[in-house]
Design an enzyme around this catalytic site. Structure first.
Site, PDB file in Angstrom:
ATOM      1  N   ARG A   1      -7.222   7.628  10.600  1.00 54.21           N
ATOM      2  CA  ARG A   1      -6.411   9.360  10.409  1.00 54.21           C
ATOM      3  C   ARG A   1      -7.732   9.949  10.360  1.00 54.21           C
ATOM      4  NH1 ARG A   1      -1.149   9.034  10.547  1.00 54.21           N
ATOM      5  NH2 ARG A   1      -0.901  10.445   9.547  1.00 54.21           N
TER       6      ARG A   1
ATOM      7  N   ARG B   1      -6.335  16.166  14.402  1.00 54.75           N
ATOM      8  CA  ARG B   1      -5.092  15.519  14.807  1.00 54.75           C
ATOM      9  C   ARG B   1      -4.647  16.402  16.309  1.00 54.75           C
ATOM     10  NH1 ARG B   1      -3.121  13.027   9.029  1.00 54.75           N
ATOM     11  NH2 ARG B   1      -5.195  12.134   8.243  1.00 54.75           N
TER      12      ARG B   1
ATOM     13  N   GLN C   1      -1.264   5.986  -5.490  1.00 58.14           N
ATOM     14  CA  GLN C   1      -2.223   6.731  -4.810  1.00 58.14           C
ATOM     15  C   GLN C   1      -2.430   8.034  -4.825  1.00 58.14           C
ATOM     16  OE1 GLN C   1      -1.956   9.255  -1.365  1.00 58.14           O
ATOM     17  NE2 GLN C   1      -3.865   9.356  -1.808  1.00 58.14           N
TER      18      GLN C   1
ATOM     19  N   TYR D   1      -4.991  11.547  -4.852  1.00 58.67           N
ATOM     20  CA  TYR D   1      -6.253  12.600  -4.650  1.00 58.67           C
ATOM     21  C   TYR D   1      -6.687  13.018  -5.949  1.00 58.67           C
ATOM     22  CZ  TYR D   1      -4.256  11.503  -0.218  1.00 58.67           C
ATOM     23  OH  TYR D   1      -4.428  11.274   1.213  1.00 58.67           O
TER      24      TYR D   1
ATOM     25  N   LYS E   1      -9.559   3.464  -2.530  1.00 62.45           N
ATOM     26  CA  LYS E   1      -9.500   3.387  -1.232  1.00 62.45           C
ATOM     27  C   LYS E   1     -10.072   4.126  -0.181  1.00 62.45           C
ATOM     28  CE  LYS E   1      -5.401   3.699   2.017  1.00 62.45           C
ATOM     29  NZ  LYS E   1      -5.248   5.260   2.794  1.00 62.45           N
TER      30      LYS E   1
ATOM     31  N   HIS F   1      -8.378   4.633   7.453  1.00 66.23           N
ATOM     32  CA  HIS F   1      -7.060   5.289   7.607  1.00 66.23           C
ATOM     33  C   HIS F   1      -6.400   5.531   8.301  1.00 66.23           C
ATOM     34  CE1 HIS F   1      -6.043   8.932   4.329  1.00 66.23           C
ATOM     35  NE2 HIS F   1      -5.070   8.957   5.109  1.00 66.23           N
TER      36      HIS F   1
ATOM     37  N   TYR G   1       3.314  12.866  13.512  1.00 65.44           N
ATOM     38  CA  TYR G   1       2.823  12.320  12.805  1.00 65.44           C
ATOM     39  C   TYR G   1       1.781  10.902  12.359  1.00 65.44           C
ATOM     40  CZ  TYR G   1       1.961  12.294   7.502  1.00 65.44           C
ATOM     41  OH  TYR G   1       1.108  12.242   6.238  1.00 65.44           O
TER      42      TYR G   1
ATOM     43  N   SER H   1       2.488   7.539  -2.389  1.00 66.38           N
ATOM     44  CA  SER H   1       1.558   8.613  -1.360  1.00 66.38           C
ATOM     45  C   SER H   1       1.989   9.837  -2.754  1.00 66.38           C
ATOM     46  CB  SER H   1       1.684   8.614  -0.721  1.00 66.38           C
ATOM     47  OG  SER H   1       1.248  10.127  -0.242  1.00 66.38           O
TER      48      SER H   1
ATOM     49  N   THR I   1      -7.893   7.519  -3.374  1.00 69.87           N
ATOM     50  CA  THR I   1      -8.248   7.488  -2.203  1.00 69.87           C
ATOM     51  C   THR I   1      -9.325   8.277  -1.636  1.00 69.87           C
ATOM     52  OG1 THR I   1      -5.953   7.319  -1.372  1.00 69.87           O
ATOM     53  CG2 THR I   1      -7.230   8.099   0.563  1.00 69.87           C
TER      54      THR I   1
HETATM   55  C1  LIG Z   1       2.045   8.346   8.076  1.00 69.01           C
HETATM   56  C2  LIG Z   1       0.616   8.116   7.304  1.00 69.01           C
HETATM   57  C3  LIG Z   1       1.164   8.828   6.364  1.00 69.01           C
HETATM   58  C4  LIG Z   1      -0.912   8.556   5.368  1.00 69.01           C
HETATM   59  N1  LIG Z   1      -0.205   9.327   4.448  1.00 69.01           N
HETATM   60  C5  LIG Z   1      -1.000   8.516   3.446  1.00 69.01           C
HETATM   61  C6  LIG Z   1      -1.693   9.242   2.334  1.00 69.01           C
HETATM   62  O1  LIG Z   1      -0.527  10.178   1.436  1.00 69.01           O
HETATM   63  N2  LIG Z   1      -2.323   8.794   1.057  1.00 69.01           N
HETATM   64  C7  LIG Z   1      -3.867   7.513   1.688  1.00 69.01           C
HETATM   65  O2  LIG Z   1      -4.103   6.953   1.083  1.00 69.01           O
HETATM   66  N3  LIG Z   1      -2.917   7.189   3.133  1.00 69.01           N
HETATM   67  C8  LIG Z   1      -2.106   7.146   4.415  1.00 69.01           C
HETATM   68  N4  LIG Z   1      -1.933   6.951   4.916  1.00 69.01           N
HETATM   69  C9  LIG Z   1      -3.270   5.704   5.324  1.00 69.01           C
HETATM   70  C10 LIG Z   1      -2.256   4.503   5.226  1.00 69.01           C
HETATM   71  O3  LIG Z   1      -2.205   4.228   3.517  1.00 69.01           O
HETATM   72  C11 LIG Z   1      -3.535   3.488   5.812  1.00 69.01           C
HETATM   73  O4  LIG Z   1      -4.353   3.416   5.434  1.00 69.01           O
HETATM   74  C12 LIG Z   1      -3.246   3.326   7.080  1.00 69.01           C
HETATM   75  O5  LIG Z   1      -1.628   4.013   7.659  1.00 69.01           O
HETATM   76  C13 LIG Z   1      -3.370   1.883   7.615  1.00 69.01           C
HETATM   77  O6  LIG Z   1      -3.095   2.157   9.451  1.00 69.01           O
HETATM   78  P1  LIG Z   1      -2.321   1.546   9.561  1.00 69.01           P
HETATM   79  O7  LIG Z   1      -1.201   2.777   9.968  1.00 69.01           O
HETATM   80  O8  LIG Z   1      -3.388   0.799  10.962  1.00 69.01           O
HETATM   81  O9  LIG Z   1      -1.825   0.058   9.115  1.00 69.01           O
HETATM   82  C14 LIG Z   1      -0.952   7.426   5.578  1.00 69.01           C
HETATM   83  C15 LIG Z   1      -0.457   6.625   6.638  1.00 69.01           C
HETATM   84  C16 LIG Z   1      -0.252   6.939   7.718  1.00 69.01           C
HETATM   85  C17 LIG Z   1       0.149   7.222   9.282  1.00 69.01           C
END
Ligand SMILES: Cc1cc2nc3c(=O)[nH]c(=O)nc-3n(C[C@H](O)[C@H](O)[C@H](O)COP(=O)(O)O)c2cc1C
Length: 380
Positions: free
Chosen positions: A277, A164, A127, A129, A250, A274, A24, A106, A155
């Site tokens: 992702r 994914r 953060q 939604y 974001k 993201h 994940y 989050s 976000t």
């Molecule tokens: C496991 C995981 C969960 C995440 N959950 C959220 C989330 O709940 N809300 C959100 O805005 N971004 C979420 N993100 C995105 C991160 O805030 C961020 O944009 C991203 O991880 C940055 O890239 P990096 O992992 O290469 O540092 C998540 C990222 C990961 C890896």
């Protein structure tokens, strides 16, 4: 715990996490091309070593997102971070407080924003939604305000939940209870499993008031389905009216979108894909940063995330006009690698790397870095 780089924290995390959560965290959308592109983009830039400038004192603190901070990085929103290590969200908030940096809670945080806001010295952003049920979103805003949180991060890059592959293989967000294979993988990680068992049943504490499911996996599935895919600029205007504090958007990757955010009263932007992702053919965040900084000028602060893995990456982003950067996976790995000690290793170690690079570039503080960016930055 000694810091030997974020890549080592990643490797340690991979050894300690059961497969469901390891995949994940590490996974990206589709072919995971954007995950790689984010890293690659940092290699396009170099920082020139410069000498004989008395760098006996290098100050990495600066004022960004409205406050004076101990370092130019923050812990971005990471859902389920509390599953990296039992009590992980609270440990992250404590480490962020010690380092003088913000933590973005989050929506999918295991610990609620109420619980995290009670951590002494913590500097929280929430953060959010926009959910299909606007009353629920309104309630999240009310709760953030009641917690003394003065900034929310909306976000906007999750209108669609893309495939994914790693999560598909594991059935994450589809299954409502762990499979036999998952349970075996957890049993193979006794340290993680024992701590989780002792901590009691994990839930998405931040969404607990809304009764989204009978267990964590059900909550994850149902909450993701609640994110409203029909959002438009009118909804941003609506949110601006509802929320009197700092509004950070974001997931902006386009200069025209960035301008429109500012026109709708956004105080700061996070240039983010993201962490690769969401949109797989997305450009790397670093590659679009300069055009977005130029588009908004001094009307709006710009923060960058996605792919930041070293102090030099942070200095590069700042030299290209970001006021700070956010970390995603690195702090999830730090938690999984060593809980509280892993978090402190990350914040002090990364601060040390930023100090090393700034000092070796002959700049003693952020003002000098900004003023001398043309001299220190080169295309590779
Ligand atoms: C496991 C995981 C969960 C995440 N959950 C959220 C989330 O709940 N809300 C959100 O805005 N971004 C979420 N993100 C995105 C991160 O805030 C961020 O944009 C991203 O991880 C940055 O890239 P990096 O992992 O290469 O540092 C998540 C990222 C990961 C890896």
């Amino acid at each position: 715990m000694e810091f030997s780089g974020i890549d080592d924290l990643c490797q340690m995390a991979n050894r300690r996490l059961p497969r469901l959560f390891r995949d994940y965290v590490n996974g990206g959308a589709h072919g995971e091309v954007a995950v790689r592109a984010n890293r690659q983009a940092f290699l396009d830039w170099k920082i020139i070593p410069r000498c004989l400038r008395d760098v006996s004192q290098v100050d990495i603190g600066s004022t960004w997102l409205g406050r004076s901070r101990g370092a130019p990085f923050m812990l971005g929103p990471v859902g389920f971070a509390g599953m990296m290590h039992a009590g992980g969200d609270v440990m992250a908030a404590q480490a962020a407080a010690r380092a003088g940096i913000p933590l973005a809670v989050s929506t999918f945080s295991i610990a609620s924003m109420e619980k995290l806001s009670r951590v002494p010295g913590v500097d929280l952003l929430a953060q959010i939604y926009v959910f299909r049920d606007r009353d629920l979103t309104r309630d999240m805003l009310r709760r953030a305000h009641a917690c003394g949180i003065d900034g929310i991060i909306l976000t906007v890059d999750t209108a669609i939940t893309p495939m994914r592959a790693r999560d598909v293989r594991n059935g994450f967000r589809r299954m409502t209870r762990p499979s036999v294979a998952q349970l075996l993988s957890m049993a193979g990680r006794p340290g993680w499993s024992l701590r989780m068992l002792m901590a009691g049943k994990a839930r998405i504490g931040n969404l607990a008031p809304y009764g989204m499911g009978r267990n964590l996996l059900e909550e994850a599935r149902n909450a993701a389905a609640e994110i409203d895919p029909s959002l438009t600029w009118q909804d941003l205007a609506w949110l601006r009216k509802e929320w009197g504090g700092r509004l950070i958007v974001k997931g902006v990757m386009d200069a025209a979108d960035a301008r429109q955010c500012v026109d709708n009263g956004t105080d700061a932007l996070i240039v983010s894909n993201h962490g690769g992702r969401q949109m797989d053919p997305s450009p790397a965040t670093l590659s679009v940063l300069p055009e977005i900084v130029e588009a908004v000028g001094d009307r709006c602060e710009v923060v960058l995330d996605s792919g930041v893995r070293q102090g030099g990456d942070i200095v590069t982003a700042l030299a290209l006009g970001a006021s700070g950067v956010a970390l995603g996976r690195p702090w999830a790995w730090a938690l999984a690698a060593g809980g509280r000690k892993g978090m402190d290793a990350l914040t002090t170690g990364l601060s040390g790397e930023v100090r090393d690079v700034m000092g070796l570039a002959g700049v003693r503080n952020m003002a000098e870095l900004v003023a001398q960016r043309k001299q220190v930055l080169r295309r590779a």
